[in-house]
Design an enzyme around this catalytic site. Structure first.
Site, mmCIF file in Angstrom:
data_model
loop_
_atom_site.group_PDB
_atom_site.id
_atom_site.type_symbol
_atom_site.label_atom_id
_atom_site.label_comp_id
_atom_site.label_asym_id
_atom_site.label_seq_id
_atom_site.Cartn_x
_atom_site.Cartn_y
_atom_site.Cartn_z
ATOM 1 N N VAL A 139 0.834 -1.199 -0.171
ATOM 2 C CA VAL A 139 0.255 -0.020 0.068
ATOM 3 C C VAL A 139 0.848 1.550 -0.071
ATOM 4 C CG1 VAL A 139 -2.055 -1.078 1.208
ATOM 5 C CG2 VAL A 139 -0.221 -0.046 2.478
ATOM 6 N N CYS A 140 0.662 2.301 -0.734
ATOM 7 C CA CYS A 140 1.492 3.239 -1.097
ATOM 8 C C CYS A 140 0.950 4.638 -1.379
ATOM 9 C CB CYS A 140 2.342 3.101 -2.314
ATOM 10 S SG CYS A 140 2.736 1.233 -2.537
ATOM 11 N N THR A 141 1.756 5.828 -1.260
ATOM 12 C CA THR A 141 1.416 6.992 -1.989
ATOM 13 C C THR A 141 2.581 7.046 -2.883
ATOM 14 O OG1 THR A 141 0.804 7.538 0.322
ATOM 15 C CG2 THR A 141 1.163 9.481 -1.404
#
Ligand SMILES: *[C@@H]1O[C@H](CO)[C@@H](O)[C@H](O)[C@H]1NC(C)=O
Ligand SMILES: *[C@@H]1O[C@H](CO)[C@@H](O)[C@H](O)[C@H]1NC(C)=O
Ligand SMILES: *[C@@H]1O[C@H](CO)[C@@H](O)[C@H](O)[C@H]1NC(C)=O
Ligand SMILES: *[C@@H]1O[C@H](CO)[C@@H](O)[C@H](O)[C@H]1NC(C)=O
Ligand SMILES: *[C@@H]1O[C@H](CO)[C@@H](O)[C@H](O)[C@H]1NC(C)=O
EC number: 3.5.1.23
Length: 392
Positions: A139-141
């Site tokens: 999960v990331c930005t």
């Protein structure tokens, strides 16, 4: 309810919620760059991967140096699997069934994974497991921004290990912590010339973050969706193999595509095993986009558009046209910081500020990478999120 919402709720019910009371966000950070202080764990070392070597030999020099960290990570995965299925049967299954899978992976990935198993002494099935792992829990930005001179900048936080063993005492994720020592920068060369560069994990042959200098930059974020999540991976194991592993596509594009447009087409049109977001930046004005993928289709492409004053595109783990899950809204605070920064002041330094602001920085964040396509530059930093800090 999607898969991620389920995990977050399951986590909340399995822990004392009281330690996670709001505020989950903070004021946009400033003056964090160059990295230092408690959110900066350390620099990332560079290694060369020689693409002129046979796939089975390419990773040997890197693995020789980082073997102990890899073994320790794989042990943590096994401990977790054994805690889950105490008889040890799960790992037994991995050791029996997954080596066969290495032969089903397209070239050069199968051979490279075997080479890593040989060089590290880790059983092949466990190296395969380690390589599948990232397709599932990332999960990331990610953000691509254009400055007022038309230069494209690309930044990302890689958050990994959601729901993989919350350590209540340490307030940390066991797997995320084990992953930090494995973060490496890779310079992939042919004829002694850089083809592309990447921030990666030692022992992992797919790509989540990379740059083709002077051409394009690329990151991948997981897309949680019921139309396929893990079904494609299951189908692969069962023998139906007409889709591509997402991070293998990312790597193939970095290796083979020679322009932003070519990269965009491959990312939009290649059939995948699971949904994904690809965040792509080019080398000239207007070239930045988020490609939202289902397994078979490009559902949507959102592009930078100077005419509409859209000078950046930003992706976390939710479709940009939908509201994020309220307990996991990294998009609104990230956009707030980007908007506060303004196009005039966007730079590697202010991008790092945004990515250092909670909750974009959280307990899952393993590294921050910043890329400047026109300079051909990739830099990355191992991160920590000191308490109080959100688990995701
Ligand atoms: C808890 O954190 C400390 C410091 O980061 C580390 O040395 C220790 O190994 C951790 N404990 C566990 C059980 O992970
Ligand atoms: C490869 O390139 C580096 C510098 O870019 C140079 O120092 C080195 O001698 C080259 N090696 C070979 C085998 O050509
Ligand atoms: C941008 O990429 C294209 C396609 O690869 C290339 O022809 C062009 O020279 C690049 N422009 C710059 C400024 O690097
Ligand atoms: C940031 O600016 C964009 C474009 O003006 C706007 O659509 C968005 O709502 C703003 N978001 C926040 C959180 O300020
Ligand atoms: C942008 O940077 C300039 C020069 O450092 C500064 O004067 C200005 O206040 C900044 N603008 C914003 C919106 O932060």
């Amino acid at each position: 309810m999607d898969h991620r919402t389920f995990l977050v709720l399951a986590f909340l019910f399995s822990n004392t919620v009281s330690q996670f009371v709001p505020p989950f966000t903070e004021d946009c950070r400033t003056a964090m760059y160059p990295p230092s202080g408690p959110t900066f764990r350390g620099a990332v070392r560079w290694y060369t991967v020689d693409l002129d070597l046979p796939p089975s030999k390419r990773w040997a020099p890197l693995i020789a140096e980082r073997k102990n960290d890899l073994v320790s990570m794989i042990q943590a995965i096994k401990d977790m699997a054994n805690a889950f299925v105490p008889s040890g049967r799960l790992i037994e299954l991995v050791d029996i069934a997954l080596p066969l899978m290495a032969d089903t992976l397209p070239s050069p990935f199968g051979e490279e994974i075997k080479g890593i198993a040989d060089a590290s002494g880790v059983p092949l099935g466990e190296v395969v497991l380690f390589n599948i792992f990232y397709e599932v829990f990332t999960v990331c930005t990610s953000v691509v921004a254009e400055d007022s001179k038309g230069n494209l900048l690309h930044g990302r936080n890689l958050d990994f290990g959601l729901f993989l063993g919350w350590d209540v005492k340490n307030k940390s994720w066991t797997i995320s912590e084990k992953l930090k020592p494995l973060v490496v920068n890779l310079d992939f060369k042919k004829n002694n010339q850089t083809v592309f560069k990447s921030t990666n994990f030692a022992g992992y042959v797919g790509m989540l973050t990379g740059i083709k200098p002077h051409m394009f930059t690329l990151t991948m974020n997981e897309r949680f969706s019921l139309d396929g999540g893990y079904i494609g991976i299951l189908e692969w194991i069962l023998g139906q193999r007409d889709g591509m592993w997402m991070s293998f596509l990312t790597r193939t594009v970095l290796e083979k595509a020679n322009s932003y447009e070519e990269a965009k087409k491959l990312l939009a049109e290649t059939k995948l095993l699971a949904p994904a977001y690809f965040i792509l930046g080019g080398n000239q004005t207007g070239q930045g986009c988020i490609i939202t993928r289902s397994r078979t289709l490009s559902i949507d492409v959102l592009e930078i558009d100077p005419k509409l004053d859209r000078w950046y595109v930003l992706e976390t783990n939710y479709d940009h046209w939908k509201e994020p899950f309220f307990l996991d809204d990294r998009r609104t605070p990230a956009m707030r910081c980007m908007n506060q920064t303004t196009q005039t002041n966007i730079s590697v330094s202010t991008l790092y500020d945004m990515l250092s602001t909670k909750p974009m920085l959280n307990k899952l964040t393993t590294y921050t990478t910043l890329m400047q396509v026109s300079e051909g530059k990739l830099e990355s930093y191992i991160r920590d999120c000191p308490n109080p800090c959100m688990p995701w």
